[in-house]
Design a protein around this motif. Structure first.
Motif, PDB file in Angstrom:
ATOM      1  N   UNK A  74      13.039   7.311  -1.577  1.00 43.34           N
ATOM      2  CA  UNK A  74      11.927   7.630  -0.679  1.00 43.34           C
ATOM      3  C   UNK A  74      10.982   8.675  -1.256  1.00 43.34           C
ATOM      4  N   UNK A  75      11.527   9.645  -1.991  1.00 42.62           N
ATOM      5  CA  UNK A  75      10.688  10.718  -2.525  1.00 42.62           C
ATOM      6  C   UNK A  75       9.769  10.246  -3.636  1.00 42.62           C
ATOM      7  N   UNK A  76       9.998   9.018  -4.115  1.00 43.01           N
ATOM      8  CA  UNK A  76       9.158   8.478  -5.183  1.00 43.01           C
ATOM      9  C   UNK A  76       8.343   7.282  -4.733  1.00 43.01           C
ATOM     10  N   UNK A  77       8.986   6.367  -3.982  1.00 42.58           N
ATOM     11  CA  UNK A  77       8.353   5.093  -3.652  1.00 42.58           C
ATOM     12  C   UNK A  77       7.829   4.999  -2.230  1.00 42.58           C
ATOM     13  N   UNK A  78       8.186   5.956  -1.369  1.00 38.56           N
ATOM     14  CA  UNK A  78       7.759   5.863   0.031  1.00 38.56           C
ATOM     15  C   UNK A  78       7.429   7.257   0.571  1.00 38.56           C
ATOM     16  N   UNK A 127       0.824  -1.205   0.000  1.00 38.05           N
ATOM     17  CA  UNK A 127       0.000   0.000   0.000  1.00 38.05           C
ATOM     18  C   UNK A 127       0.858   1.255   0.000  1.00 38.05           C
ATOM     19  N   UNK A 128       1.957   1.245   0.744  1.00 41.57           N
ATOM     20  CA  UNK A 128       2.831   2.422   0.782  1.00 41.57           C
ATOM     21  C   UNK A 128       3.485   2.669  -0.571  1.00 41.57           C
ATOM     22  N   UNK A 129       3.987   1.590  -1.194  1.00 44.27           N
ATOM     23  CA  UNK A 129       4.697   1.759  -2.468  1.00 44.27           C
ATOM     24  C   UNK A 129       3.737   2.140  -3.595  1.00 44.27           C
ATOM     25  N   UNK A 130       2.624   1.420  -3.719  1.00 42.76           N
ATOM     26  CA  UNK A 130       1.685   1.709  -4.810  1.00 42.76           C
ATOM     27  C   UNK A 130       1.006   3.060  -4.582  1.00 42.76           C
ATOM     28  N   UNK A 131       0.670   3.355  -3.332  1.00 45.51           N
ATOM     29  CA  UNK A 131       0.086   4.662  -3.048  1.00 45.51           C
ATOM     30  C   UNK A 131       1.036   5.790  -3.407  1.00 45.51           C
ATOM     31  N   UNK A 132       2.321   5.601  -3.152  1.00 40.68           N
ATOM     32  CA  UNK A 132       3.304   6.634  -3.483  1.00 40.68           C
ATOM     33  C   UNK A 132       3.481   6.768  -4.990  1.00 40.68           C
ATOM     34  N   UNK A 133       3.496   5.643  -5.714  1.00 40.14           N
ATOM     35  CA  UNK A 133       3.689   5.684  -7.171  1.00 40.14           C
ATOM     36  C   UNK A 133       2.517   6.335  -7.880  1.00 40.14           C
ATOM     37  N   UNK A 134       1.300   6.051  -7.418  1.00 41.77           N
ATOM     38  CA  UNK A 134       0.107   6.559  -8.099  1.00 41.77           C
ATOM     39  C   UNK A 134      -0.408   7.868  -7.504  1.00 41.77           C
ATOM     40  N   UNK A 135       0.033   8.174  -6.290  1.00 42.23           N
ATOM     41  CA  UNK A 135      -0.473   9.359  -5.621  1.00 42.23           C
ATOM     42  C   UNK A 135      -1.888   9.193  -5.112  1.00 42.23           C
ATOM     43  N   UNK A 136      -2.379   7.957  -5.078  1.00 45.49           N
ATOM     44  CA  UNK A 136      -3.755   7.693  -4.647  1.00 45.49           C
ATOM     45  C   UNK A 136      -3.753   6.678  -3.511  1.00 45.49           C
ATOM     46  N   UNK A 137      -4.348   7.062  -2.392  1.00 45.18           N
ATOM     47  CA  UNK A 137      -4.455   6.126  -1.275  1.00 45.18           C
ATOM     48  C   UNK A 137      -5.414   4.987  -1.605  1.00 45.18           C
ATOM     49  N   UNK A 147       4.564   8.496   1.674  1.00 46.14           N
ATOM     50  CA  UNK A 147       3.735   8.550   2.876  1.00 46.14           C
ATOM     51  C   UNK A 147       2.330   9.059   2.600  1.00 46.14           C
ATOM     52  N   UNK A 148       1.701   8.528   1.558  1.00 45.93           N
ATOM     53  CA  UNK A 148       0.319   8.889   1.242  1.00 45.93           C
ATOM     54  C   UNK A 148      -0.597   8.389   2.359  1.00 45.93           C
ATOM     55  N   UNK A 149      -1.554   9.224   2.769  1.00 47.52           N
ATOM     56  CA  UNK A 149      -2.481   8.843   3.838  1.00 47.52           C
ATOM     57  C   UNK A 149      -3.904   9.266   3.486  1.00 47.52           C
ATOM     58  N   UNK A 150      -4.865   8.525   4.035  1.00 44.30           N
ATOM     59  CA  UNK A 150      -6.262   8.936   3.917  1.00 44.30           C
ATOM     60  C   UNK A 150      -6.515  10.106   4.863  1.00 44.30           C
ATOM     61  N   UNK A 151      -7.290  11.107   4.424  1.00 41.28           N
ATOM     62  CA  UNK A 151      -7.611  12.219   5.326  1.00 41.28           C
ATOM     63  C   UNK A 151      -8.678  11.804   6.337  1.00 41.28           C
ATOM     64  N   UNK A 152      -8.759  12.565   7.415  1.00 37.54           N
ATOM     65  CA  UNK A 152      -9.804  12.341   8.412  1.00 37.54           C
ATOM     66  C   UNK A 152     -11.136  12.853   7.873  1.00 37.54           C
ATOM     67  N   UNK A 153     -12.177  12.034   8.011  1.00 35.22           N
ATOM     68  CA  UNK A 153     -13.501  12.388   7.516  1.00 35.22           C
ATOM     69  C   UNK A 153     -14.503  12.350   8.668  1.00 35.22           C
ATOM     70  N   UNK A 154     -14.738  13.470   9.335  1.00 33.10           N
ATOM     71  CA  UNK A 154     -15.725  13.486  10.429  1.00 33.10           C
ATOM     72  C   UNK A 154     -17.135  13.229   9.892  1.00 33.10           C
ATOM     73  N   UNK A 155     -17.891  12.390  10.587  1.00 28.26           N
ATOM     74  CA  UNK A 155     -19.284  12.148  10.222  1.00 28.26           C
ATOM     75  C   UNK A 155     -20.142  13.258  10.845  1.00 28.26           C
ATOM     76  N   UNK A 165       0.120   2.122   7.217  1.00 27.58           N
ATOM     77  CA  UNK A 165       0.700   3.155   6.360  1.00 27.58           C
ATOM     78  C   UNK A 165      -0.349   4.182   5.955  1.00 27.58           C
ATOM     79  N   UNK A 166      -1.348   3.757   5.168  1.00 24.98           N
ATOM     80  CA  UNK A 166      -2.324   4.702   4.635  1.00 24.98           C
ATOM     81  C   UNK A 166      -3.206   5.325   5.708  1.00 24.98           C
ATOM     82  N   UNK A 167      -3.406   4.626   6.812  1.00 24.18           N
ATOM     83  CA  UNK A 167      -4.289   5.145   7.844  1.00 24.18           C
ATOM     84  C   UNK A 167      -3.591   5.679   9.064  1.00 24.18           C
ATOM     85  N   UNK A 168      -2.261   5.546   9.116  1.00 23.73           N
ATOM     86  CA  UNK A 168      -1.559   5.946  10.334  1.00 23.73           C
ATOM     87  C   UNK A 168      -0.335   6.796  10.022  1.00 23.73           C
TER      88      UNK A 168
END
Length: 426
Positions: free
Chosen positions: A235-239, A169-179, A241-249, A332-335
């Motif tokens: 690290x600047x390409x493959x790691x 998830x960390x590597x693919x999220x970093x490559x695509x820019x999408x969590x 640190x893409x994360x999901x934002x906080x979404x308050x209900x 990774x994506x959530x923390x």
């Protein structure tokens, strides 16, 4: 009558339980003695203040001060009464209610916090938010473990599925820019790891525990190697640190205390809520769940009615791996975002303990995961307020709770009858 013979019971009692286990009352008694020693004999003066609100909350609840000595005495009395009640229940061949264990645990925690935080302030929302954050991957891992073991395969490889999900998830999220793409990658990684477990344990009949341990060691070594040789140099390409934002209900996140804890989270936490509900319903209320449980309890009988045992086990172990992969993505994506070597730190084994503690039930396993997450975060909170509890014990706390929970508090347990046993079609 022989000493081990079961006396004649009324019909109602015989319908409830015909055997008894003293594990739960003994565990209650041990914790009651600990409460007497610490909260009574080694009592501390002063008040422990429980802060129930954060700055900016819609409804600001007042702080609650509890006298350490008085709270300790009340807790000791209540724990002793609960222990006596549990002993009476077992002596009458009745099970110890789950609610009693929950109440007992809450009382002990309140007494312990009042004792450990005498003269200090405990931020309750922060404690609970941190506990939930540490529990989320355990919840996913426990759900995967329940599905896998219910279908007859012991899933020791949860740790490997966590690591694979976190790395991918960390590597693919970093490559695509999408969590979101990274989350899908974690699902696939978990499934691939489970394919190995399923192939060796179901097709080639290799010992499932050995296969799981080997998979964990292999994935740990592989992700560690790829981290040092591939991710770290780029690290600047493959790691990134893409994360999901906080979404308050809306509205719900404004509920005092529990609102910020449960309803001000990211997507992966909300997926955990959905996963618990869906797995619980599907396991006990659908045809799929009935077939799965039948294969895990009596595969030969399931085979005779036309259920393909090997295929059912294979695909459900794969589903368990996908769910565990989501737990890995949370690291990774959530923390924290970027992947780090062996960042799961044995959480897969704690998730496996939650499966046993939860008696192979999704709801109970989730509650066990929350308990272990709370114990893990408690060490951080007590350390920040300079508690007299030794730092070494605080580091041990989550694992001590795990040992007590699995060895004592669950009472008499029986896993799926065919779990861990390969099926050879006759």
């Amino acid at each position: 009558m022989s000493p081990t013979a079961v006396p004649a019971l009324p019909a109602a009692d015989r319908a409830v339980e015909t055997t008894r286990s003293w594990k739960a009352p003994i565990a209650y008694a041990v914790f009651t003695v600990l409460a007497i020693v610490f909260f009574g004999l080694l009592h501390r003066s002063g008040d422990a203040t429980f802060r129930l609100a954060n700055a900016g909350d819609f409804i600001a609840l007042p702080d609650v001060p509890l006298p350490a000595t008085g709270t300790g005495i009340v807790v000791i009395v209540l724990l002793a009464l609960a222990t006596v009640f549990a002993a009476v229940q077992v002596s009458r061949y009745r099970p110890v209610p789950l609610w009693l264990t929950a109440v007992f645990a809450v009382l002990f925690v309140i007494g312990f916090l009042a004792w450990a935080a005498a003269g200090a302030t405990i931020p309750v929302p922060g404690l609970l938010v941190g506990a939930l954050g540490l529990s989320v991957p355990l919840v996913f891992g426990a759900l995967g473990g329940v599905i896998s073991e219910r279908v007859g395969v012991v899933n020791i490889a949860i740790e490997g599925q966590f690591l694979a999900g976190a790395f991918t998830s960390a590597m693919i999220g970093s490559l695509t820019g999408s969590a979101w793409v990274g989350l899908v990658g974690a699902l696939v990684a978990g499934v691939l790891v489970s394919f190995v477990l399923a192939a060796f344990s179901i097709k080639y009949l290799v010992d499932q525990v050995i296969v799981g341990v080997v998979i964990n060691a292999f994935v740990s070594g592989l992700t560690g190697f790829l981290y040092s040789q591939v991710l770290s140099p780029a690290e600047q390409t493959l790691n990134v640190g893409i994360r999901f934002p906080t979404l308050p209900i809306p509205v719900l996140h404004q509920i005092p205390v529990i609102g910020p804890v449960f309803f001000e989270q990211n997507v992966i936490v909300y997926l955990a809520y959905i996963a618990v509900a869906v797995v619980t319903f599907a396991l006990f209320k659908t045809r799929w769940g009935l077939r799965l449980r039948a294969v895990g309890e009596h595969p030969q009988a399931a085979d005779t009615v036309g259920i393909n045992v090997a295929r059912t086990r294979f695909w459900n172990v794969s589903l368990a791996g996908a769910i565990a992969g989501l737990g890995g993505a949370y690291f990774t994506l959530g923390s924290v975002g970027p992947f780090a070597k062996d960042m799961t730190a044995g959480a897969g084994y704690i998730a496996l303990a939650a499966v046993i503690f939860g008696r192979w039930d999704p709801i109970r396993a989730t509650l066990a995961a929350l308990l272990f997450g709370f114990a893990s975060n408690l060490q951080n909170v007590l350390g920040s307020i300079n508690s007299p509890v030794p730092s070494e014990f605080l580091l041990m706390l989550p694992y001590v709770v795990t040992i007590f929970a699995v060895a004592g508090l669950v009472g008499q347990v029986r896993g799926p009858a065919a779990s861990g046993k390969p099926y050879i079609k006759s």
